[in-house]
Design a protein around this motif. Sequence first.
Motif, short mmCIF file in Angstrom:
data_model
loop_
_atom_site.label_atom_id
_atom_site.label_comp_id
_atom_site.label_asym_id
_atom_site.label_seq_id
_atom_site.Cartn_x
_atom_site.Cartn_y
_atom_site.Cartn_z
N GLU A 39 60.23 49.29 40.85
CA GLU A 39 58.98 50.11 41.40
C GLU A 39 57.57 49.22 40.74
N GLN A 40 57.30 48.14 40.22
CA GLN A 40 55.61 47.39 40.12
C GLN A 40 55.86 46.89 41.17
N ALA A 41 56.99 46.03 42.04
CA ALA A 41 56.81 44.73 43.15
C ALA A 41 56.75 45.76 44.33
N GLY A 42 57.23 46.37 44.31
CA GLY A 42 57.31 47.64 45.64
C GLY A 42 55.99 47.86 45.50
N LYS A 43 55.33 48.71 44.55
CA LYS A 43 53.48 48.87 44.29
C LYS A 43 52.81 48.62 45.76
N PRO A 44 51.82 49.56 46.53
CA PRO A 44 50.78 48.72 47.50
C PRO A 44 50.20 47.47 46.78
N HIS A 45 49.69 46.66 47.70
CA HIS A 45 49.19 45.30 46.58
C HIS A 45 49.53 44.71 45.66
N ALA A 46 51.06 44.80 45.29
CA ALA A 46 51.21 44.06 44.59
C ALA A 46 51.20 42.86 45.09
N LEU A 47 51.19 41.73 43.90
CA LEU A 47 51.72 40.17 43.76
C LEU A 47 52.63 40.07 42.51
N HIS A 48 53.98 38.80 43.78
CA HIS A 48 54.83 38.29 42.88
C HIS A 48 54.25 36.54 42.85
N PHE A 49 54.94 36.54 41.27
CA PHE A 49 55.05 35.12 41.32
C PHE A 49 56.34 35.05 40.22
N CYS A 50 57.04 33.66 40.69
CA CYS A 50 58.14 33.00 40.39
C CYS A 50 58.89 32.62 38.76
N GLY A 51 57.15 32.83 38.66
CA GLY A 51 57.68 32.66 37.01
C GLY A 51 56.01 32.50 36.26
N GLU A 52 55.88 32.27 34.90
CA GLU A 52 54.95 32.43 33.87
C GLU A 52 54.00 31.63 34.67
N ALA A 53 54.36 30.53 34.95
CA ALA A 53 53.44 29.25 35.03
C ALA A 53 52.91 29.99 36.18
N HIS A 54 52.97 30.68 37.10
CA HIS A 54 52.22 30.70 38.67
C HIS A 54 51.72 31.67 38.19
N ALA A 55 52.20 32.77 37.44
CA ALA A 55 51.47 34.13 37.10
C ALA A 55 50.58 33.65 36.78
N GLN A 56 50.13 32.65 35.40
CA GLN A 56 49.22 32.18 34.89
C GLN A 56 48.37 30.96 35.62
N VAL A 57 48.84 30.44 37.06
CA VAL A 57 47.56 29.87 37.59
C VAL A 57 46.97 31.33 38.60
N TYR A 58 47.41 31.50 38.86
CA TYR A 58 46.65 33.16 39.70
C TYR A 58 45.82 33.36 38.68
N ILE A 59 46.36 34.18 37.33
CA ILE A 59 45.27 34.62 36.21
C ILE A 59 44.54 33.90 36.04
N SER A 60 44.12 31.96 35.83
CA SER A 60 43.24 31.66 36.00
C SER A 60 42.18 31.72 36.74
N ARG A 61 43.00 31.58 38.16
CA ARG A 61 41.71 31.93 39.09
C ARG A 61 41.11 32.79 39.46
N TRP A 62 41.68 33.74 38.79
CA TRP A 62 41.05 34.60 38.58
C TRP A 62 39.77 35.38 37.28
N PHE A 63 39.93 35.07 36.75
CA PHE A 63 38.99 34.71 35.84
C PHE A 63 37.73 33.57 36.07
N GLU A 64 38.40 32.36 36.55
CA GLU A 64 37.01 31.73 37.22
C GLU A 64 36.70 32.39 38.17
N SER A 65 36.96 33.25 39.23
CA SER A 65 36.35 34.03 40.40
C SER A 65 35.46 34.73 40.21
N PHE A 66 36.25 35.43 39.34
CA PHE A 66 35.50 36.78 38.66
C PHE A 66 33.41 36.15 36.95
N CYS A 67 34.13 35.05 36.17
CA CYS A 67 33.36 34.54 35.36
C CYS A 67 32.55 33.81 36.10
N GLY A 68 33.06 33.17 37.05
CA GLY A 68 31.47 31.72 37.54
C GLY A 68 31.44 33.10 38.96
#
Length: 76
Positions: A39-68
Motif C-alpha cells: 500500500e505505501q510502496a504503491g502510493k504516488p511519489h513514493a520513494l523506495h529504498f533497499c534497506g536502512e542504510a540507503h534510507a538513511q542516505v536519502y534522509i541525510s541528503r533531505w536534511f542537508e538540502s532543507f537545512c542548508g
Amino acid sequence: MIGTIYKCEICALESSAPIRWFVIHCSDAKLAVCKWTEEQAGKPHALHFCGEAHAQVYISRWFESFCGSAVMLGGK
C-alpha cells in the motif's frame, strides 16, 4: 502474473519481492519513513529504498538540502 518491480532510489537494485525495504514520502517541509507495505510502496511519489542504510542516505541528503538552504540560514 508478474508483480511490480521496485527500484532502490540510491543503488538502483531492483526487486519484485522487497524484504526489509523502506518507503519514504516527502515534500519540502515533511518527510515520512514507512516500513514496507505494498500500500505505501504503491502510493504516488513514493520513494523506495533497499534497506536502512540507503534510507538513511536519502534522509541525510533531505536534511542537508532543507537545512542548508539560504532561507534557513538567513541568506538572501
